[in-house]
Design a protein around this motif. Structure first.
Motif, PDB file in Angstrom:
ATOM      1  N   TYR A 177      -4.707   5.288   0.129  1.00 14.11           N
ATOM      2  CA  TYR A 177      -4.435   4.169   1.033  1.00 14.11           C
ATOM      3  C   TYR A 177      -4.026   4.660   2.418  1.00 14.11           C
ATOM      4  O   TYR A 177      -4.006   3.900   3.369  1.00 14.11           O
ATOM      5  N   ASN A 178      -3.622   5.914   2.515  1.00 10.86           N
ATOM      6  CA  ASN A 178      -3.153   6.419   3.796  1.00 10.86           C
ATOM      7  C   ASN A 178      -4.334   6.640   4.725  1.00 10.86           C
ATOM      8  O   ASN A 178      -5.354   7.211   4.326  1.00 10.86           O
ATOM      9  N   SER A 179      -4.193   6.202   5.976  1.00  9.41           N
ATOM     10  CA  SER A 179      -5.337   6.324   6.887  1.00  9.41           C
ATOM     11  C   SER A 179      -5.616   7.781   7.246  1.00  9.41           C
ATOM     12  O   SER A 179      -6.619   8.085   7.871  1.00  9.41           O
ATOM     13  N   PRO A 200      -8.029  -1.407   3.297  1.00 10.17           N
ATOM     14  CA  PRO A 200      -6.964  -0.887   2.439  1.00 10.17           C
ATOM     15  C   PRO A 200      -6.261   0.339   2.980  1.00 10.17           C
ATOM     16  O   PRO A 200      -5.913   1.221   2.211  1.00 10.17           O
ATOM     17  N   PHE A 201      -6.023   0.404   4.272  1.00  6.76           N
ATOM     18  CA  PHE A 201      -5.373   1.600   4.815  1.00  6.76           C
ATOM     19  C   PHE A 201      -4.052   1.263   5.477  1.00  6.76           C
ATOM     20  O   PHE A 201      -3.866   0.169   5.999  1.00  6.76           O
ATOM     21  N   THR A 202      -3.162   2.228   5.493  1.00  6.93           N
ATOM     22  CA  THR A 202      -1.945   2.123   6.285  1.00  6.93           C
ATOM     23  C   THR A 202      -1.749   3.438   7.019  1.00  6.93           C
ATOM     24  O   THR A 202      -2.038   4.493   6.474  1.00  6.93           O
ATOM     25  N   SER A 203      -1.290   3.369   8.264  1.00  2.57           N
ATOM     26  CA  SER A 203      -1.086   4.594   9.037  1.00  2.57           C
ATOM     27  C   SER A 203       0.368   5.033   9.013  1.00  2.57           C
ATOM     28  O   SER A 203       0.729   5.987   9.673  1.00  2.57           O
ATOM     29  N   TRP A 204       1.203   4.277   8.274  1.00  2.46           N
ATOM     30  CA  TRP A 204       2.637   4.549   8.331  1.00  2.46           C
ATOM     31  C   TRP A 204       3.070   5.389   7.146  1.00  2.46           C
ATOM     32  O   TRP A 204       2.789   5.039   6.011  1.00  2.46           O
ATOM     33  N   LEU A 241       0.849  -1.182   0.000  1.00  2.20           N
ATOM     34  CA  LEU A 241       0.000   0.000   0.000  1.00  2.20           C
ATOM     35  C   LEU A 241       0.891   1.239   0.000  1.00  2.20           C
ATOM     36  O   LEU A 241       1.547   1.505   0.996  1.00  2.20           O
TER      37      LEU A 241
END
Lengths: 152, 317
Positions: A58-60, B63-67, A35
């Motif tokens: 894709y970033n939260s 489908p998420f990333t926090s990084w 991602l």
């Protein structure tokens, strides 16, 4: 002073509704997946502020957890001394702090845990919890007075 | 290495956050405070590996990333070996000059919960430390398997009730003592080993910077109060950590090169462990008259450990 609008906030909330459309479902995902957090080059991210970054969907950061909250912190700029205690201990990166100044709360990411209120050292506190549906102007108007020190 | 100034909080707050919100950790979770602090204390590129645990399942919900940095997750146990491999590859490619930017500073960090560090990933971590990769391993110690419903781990202290070591009529919860992971890792001969707590943000940021700067494998155990499994209100995360450090349940200290021990925080008023235990639901049963002896046992263990730390600091061995 409460409605600080960041540039990237326009992207928020959109993706959650459309998540199922063009992406794979949970049972179609291949064993490994990558991602990308940003569109294009991301080598200089540590030197960019959040509003200057080009987040990918894709970033939260583009998602929101505002629905988790039943109480919300309200920030009173008049009492704040910019000590940044709330910034360092916020677990959700929801304190907007720029150039050593506390600007406000990112209500898209705040979960209402109340840690910021607990660590606020001012008298009265410059952050207080109010009901989620409470109007911010209304909340600010009922801010408590400075408490006198109790004599021993 | 470009480090952020941690002289005071105002200067520290000019760091640009690289750990994004809208992850699904519980409200008031200390994990994200620790991760944010690590990522804010340096400007360098970071390559991060995470063992399975609360942190991993909550920050990479498809489908998420926090990084905002390079981040990898493979298995429950092998963040240390994955990051060790990445570090070895980086070293080799740097030597051959095949990196896109050969001079860009890169730091390697592995995160693991206490389950992944004390139990499941211990062998992998121990191996990576023996091979001497240049990375920092950070254990987020919340004293149970919080991700799967609060089972006991070998980090759970004596007397705590967990879902697999429950307190009741015939038991006072877990009967075994907690593993002394910091001493174990120091015995590996690691150049920098420390135990830090998020309420003392300055010593924590300095410890992180020291670990990132130090060449070779560094280990940091951080206290991460878990409001769900320790059973306290989310807003009390920092005050519980205060109680933990002031009652010396979690002394803050570092060990350099396996022998040079420095105590980084000495509480002015040392609290009784009773104050710390009373603040959490998981120790509630210990205040029944029949289990009072467990509190005395915990207090004695804490006193003995503090005595040992002080003597070691003096003796420099």
């Amino acid at each position: 002073m409460q409605d600080i609008k960041l540039k990237a906030t326009e992207k928020r909330g959109l993706h959650e509704l459309e998540a199922g459309k063009d992406l794979l479902g949970w049972d179609e995902v291949t064993q490994g997946s990558i991602l990308p957090s940003f569109e294009g080059d991301a080598s200089n991210i540590a030197h960019l502020k959040q509003e200057e970054r080009d987040y990918s969907h894709y970033n939260s950061y583009t998602a929101t957890v505002a629905s988790w909250r039943v109480v919300k912190p309200v920030f009173n700029m008049d009492v704040c001394i910019d000590c940044q205690n709330c910034w360092v201990w916020c677990p959700d990166t929801s304190i907007i702090s720029r150039d050593k100044q506390m600007l406000g709360i990112d209500y898209d990411h705040c979960k209402g845990c109340e840690v910021c209120v607990e660590v606020c050292p001012t008298n009265p506190k410059s952050l207080l919890m109010f009901n989620e549906h409470e109007d911010i102007e209304n909340a600010l108007s009922q801010w408590p007075e400075k408490k006198k020190k109790e004599k021993k | 290495m470009a480090i952020t100034s941690v002289k005071n909080l105002k200067e520290f707050s000019t760091a640009n956050d690289r750990f994004e919100g809208a992850h699904t950790l519980c409200p008031g979770c200390a994990h994200s405070m620790i991760v944010r602090e690590l990522m804010n204390c340096t400007d360098d590129n970071l390559v991060i590996g995470t063992n399975t645990g609360c942190l991993e399942v909550s920050t990479a919900v498809y489908p998420f990333t926090s990084w905002d940095t390079s981040w990898i997750h493979i298995g429950f146990e092998n963040a240390a070996s994955a990051i060790g491999g990445a570090e070895a590859m980086h070293k080799a490619r740097k030597r051959k000059g095949t990196l896109s930017d050969n001079d860009a500073p890169v730091k390697f960090v592995a995160f693991g919960g206490d389950g992944a560090t004390f139990d499941i990933g211990f062998q992998w971590m121990s191996g990576a430390f023996e091979r001497g990769h240049d990375f920092t391993y950070i254990c987020l110690d919340n004293e149970n398997y919080a991700n799967t419903g609060g089972q006991r781990s070998s980090a759970t202290p004596i007397g705590a009730t967990t879902s697999t070591a429950q307190a009741g009529k015939h038991s006072y919860g877990k009967k075994e003592k907690k593993k002394d992971i910091v001493s174990i890792m120091a015995a590996h001969g690691a150049p920098y080993v420390a135990q830090l707590a998020p309420n003392k943000w300055k010593s924590m940021a300095k410890g992180f910077q020291k670990a990132l700067e130090t060449e070779g494998p560094c280990f940091i155990n951080t206290v991460s109060p878990c409001c769900t499994e320790w059973k306290f209100e989310p807003k009390d995360t920092i005050s519980i950590t205060d109680l933990a450090t002031d009652s010396l349940m979690f002394p803050i200290y570092e060990i350099i090169d396996g022998h040079e021990l420095n105590i980084l925080y000495r509480p002015k008023n040392v609290l009784k462990v009773e104050d710390y235990l009373a603040a959490q639901g998981r120790y509630k049963h210990l205040f029944k008259p029949e289990y009072r002896h467990v509190i005395d046992e915990i207090q004695k263990g804490v006193d003995d450990y503090w005595e040992m730390l002080q003597r070691r600091e003096e003796a420099r061995v």
